[in-house]
Scaffold this active site. Structure first.
Site, mmCIF file in Angstrom:
data_model
loop_
_atom_site.group_PDB
_atom_site.id
_atom_site.type_symbol
_atom_site.label_atom_id
_atom_site.label_comp_id
_atom_site.label_asym_id
_atom_site.label_seq_id
_atom_site.Cartn_x
_atom_site.Cartn_y
_atom_site.Cartn_z
ATOM 1 N N CYS A 118 0.850 -1.191 0.000
ATOM 2 C CA CYS A 118 0.000 0.000 0.000
ATOM 3 C C CYS A 118 0.883 1.236 0.000
ATOM 4 C CB CYS A 118 -0.874 -0.037 1.245
ATOM 5 S SG CYS A 118 -1.805 1.460 1.543
ATOM 6 N N HIS B 269 -8.580 -3.312 1.945
ATOM 7 C CA HIS B 269 -7.516 -2.656 2.712
ATOM 8 C C HIS B 269 -7.630 -1.129 2.596
ATOM 9 C CE1 HIS B 269 -3.227 -2.163 4.104
ATOM 10 N NE2 HIS B 269 -3.369 -1.043 3.394
ATOM 11 N N GLU B 270 -7.776 -0.632 1.372
ATOM 12 C CA GLU B 270 -7.842 0.822 1.183
ATOM 13 C C GLU B 270 -9.110 1.401 1.816
ATOM 14 O OE1 GLU B 270 -5.226 2.468 0.180
ATOM 15 O OE2 GLU B 270 -4.195 0.573 -0.213
ATOM 16 N N HIS C 295 -8.502 2.195 5.311
ATOM 17 C CA HIS C 295 -7.930 3.537 5.503
ATOM 18 C C HIS C 295 -9.020 4.598 5.386
ATOM 19 C CE1 HIS C 295 -3.889 2.130 5.641
ATOM 20 N NE2 HIS C 295 -3.779 1.823 4.361
ATOM 21 N N HIS D 92 -2.080 1.320 9.446
ATOM 22 C CA HIS D 92 -1.488 0.009 9.200
ATOM 23 C C HIS D 92 -1.321 -0.778 10.483
ATOM 24 C CE1 HIS D 92 0.126 1.193 5.010
ATOM 25 N NE2 HIS D 92 -1.038 0.582 4.943
#
Ligand SMILES: [Ca+2]
Ligand SMILES: [Ca+2]
Ligand SMILES: [Zn+2]
Ligand SMILES: [Zn+2]
Length: 507
Positions: free
Chosen positions: A86, A213-214, A217, A223
């Site tokens: 990432c 995953h994004e 965020h 993380h």
């Protein structure tokens, strides 16, 4: 002495064994450690790295990556630095070693929009992967995500190549950095167009897992130290039976709470999470349309724009997310007539129909809403004029001047707007005094700026969308086709993402 000489001259004696790498590799390692937040550039002195800091940074990186901790740039470390990952930094939670929280949305029912899709994956499969990515999070937290095909959305997903006009962060071609995202409440999620995005295969990069995953965020997670967590910085490859790690679940629940059975039932109904109002919300307005109900220079110099059931902040670098009006000012309806904040009293007054609401910050004062009785109902606009510390209320071609702290005789009002304000339209849609000490009038898609003599300045009216809302001029083909078709142009063109486009202050 530059850092490379420092590195070679000072670090070398500390790391004698296995130190057979060339300067280019040191270079790459240091820039990796810098890029991902393991090493901080000193504030003074160009590139003046302390070799102990570099060793320590390598040590932290090795520990976070589950590698033997040597503090040396050994083979395993170099290989690990080349893994696809990432684009965000790794400022791990070093205290608890748990998930790291970066921010939070102040609502749990979010909208999203898919602005374009990767060219190498069928639109149907790509959309399915992105939708599933949202589901991982809504399965474990009381979050809902509703797709919109046009207009503004809280979370905007798009694919871009090495450079994008609409993103300040570059991608790096195939491999290495795969995607990046903004933390709340910004909502951009970008994927590197140059990756081979796939689904259901070990080949390429799995779109569903990277998107999940994004989105982590975008929802506020940083993380994770756990290499097996979804929120680990490095992509560990396709997993046929992918599941969130307990650390991912603990993180999202720390932000939004646990998913309870009752809330599960609500999921499809899109009930607003904060201060529900009895009526269905009107469709989310497009800030680029230029149409406004009211403008407000609020407490702390924040500029708010109101349209329909929604309000958003306008900053020098972009627009904030759209909120239901009632989510910020509890009990306040949408489709307001006018709004005005007075620094003299700290009161924010909102007008709608024959009612007035008064708030201090976001707290409704007791006894409100009250009936408007000495001025006409259905006002057009309101403003505070710092020069005489009075509030001005506008309707049609007339205005009232009101002293908030003294009994005001309204018998001489309304007076004609044109007697006091020169060169402005009747029936303004909004008005305010702004940070620059100027008075602004808004009507339709245009605005006027007044000098201290309350006379409209030369060169006005100008375009609200371009100069206040950070929108680029509209072109007819800039809206991506809906229904899963691949849009050739970025739908982002209608919205400037915060930080990417310089704000031209209204002149
Ligand atoms: Ca890449
Ligand atoms: Ca209005
Ligand atoms: Zn990440
Ligand atoms: Zn980007």
């Amino acid at each position: 002495m530059n850092w490379q000489q420092l590195w070679l001259g000072l670090l070398l004696p500390l790391t004698v064994s296995g130190w057979a790498v060339g300067p280019a590799e040191n270079d790459a390692a240091v820039s990796y450690l810098l890029q991902y937040g393991y090493l901080q550039k000193p504030l003074e002195g160009p590139d003046d790295f302390n070799p102990e800091d570099i060793t320590e940074a390598i040590r932290v990186f090795q520990e976070a990556s589950g590698l033997p901790v040597s503090g040396q740039l050994d083979e395993a470390t170099k290989v690990h630095m080349k893994l696809p990952r990432c684009g965000l930094e790794d400022p791990f939670n070093q205290k608890t070693l748990k998930y790291l929280l970066l921010g939070r949305w102040r609502k749990t029912h979010l909208t999203f929009r898919i602005l374009n899709l990767p060219s190498n994956l069928s639109p149907h499969v790509a959309r399915g992967a992105l939708l599933q990515a949202f589901r991982y999070w809504s399965d474990v937290a009381p979050l809902t995500f509703r797709e919109v095909k046009a207009g503004w959305a809280d979370i905007r997903l798009s694919f871009h190549g090495r450079q994008s006009k609409y993103c300040s962060r570059n991608f790096d071609g195939p491999g290495r950095v795969l995607a990046h995202a903004d933390i709340p409440e910004l909502g951009s999620v970008h994927f590197d167009e140059d990756e081979l995005w796939t689904e259901g295969t070990y080949r390429g990069v799995n779109l569903r897992i990277i998107a999940a995953h994004e989105l982590g965020h975008a929802l506020g997670l940083g993380h994770s130290w756990y290499a097996k967590a979804l929120m680990a910085p490095v992509y560990t490859g396709y997993q046929p039976s992918f599941k969130l790690h307990p650390d991912d679940i603990a993180g999202i629940q720390a932000l939004y709470g646990k998913k309870t059975p009752e809330r599960e039932d609500e999921e499809e109904t899109e009930v607003p999470s904060v201060a529900p109002v009895p009526t269905e919300p009107s469709p989310m307005p497009d800030p680029c349309s230029g149409d406004l109900d009211a403008m407000l220079l609020g407490p702390q110099g924040k500029t708010y724009a109101f349209k329909g059931d929604y309000v958003w902040t306008v900053t020098d670098s972009g627009l904030g997310p759209l909120f239901r009006v009632s989510a910020l000012w509890e009990g306040l309806p949408g489709n307001l007539d006018a709004a005005v904040y007075s620094p003299r009293t700290q009161w924010t007054h909102f007008f709608k129909g024959n009612k007035v609401w008064c708030y201090i910050n976001f707290k409704l004062l007791p006894g409100f809403p009250k009936k408007l009785n000495r001025v006409e109902p259905n006002l057009d606009a309101a403003l505070y004029w710092p020069l005489n510390k009075k509030v001005f209320l506008f309707k049609g071609s007339g205005y009232w001047q009101w002293d908030e702290l003294a009994p005001t005789d309204f018998s001489n009002y309304p007076k004609p707007i044109k007697k006091l304000f020169t060169g402005v339209p009747d029936q303004p849609s909004a008005a305010m005094s702004w940070r620059d000490g100027r008075v602004y009038f808004f009507k339709g898609k245009h605005y006027w700026r007044l000098n201290r003599q309350l006379r409209a300045e030369k060169g006005f009216p100008r375009d609200i969308a371009q100069n206040w809302m950070h929108c680029r001029p509209r072109t007819t083909d800039s809206t991506p086709a809906s229904g899963g078709a691949i849009a050739s142009t970025m739908g982002d063109t209608l919205f400037s993402l915060p930080g990417n486009i310089t704000f031209r202050e209204p002149k």
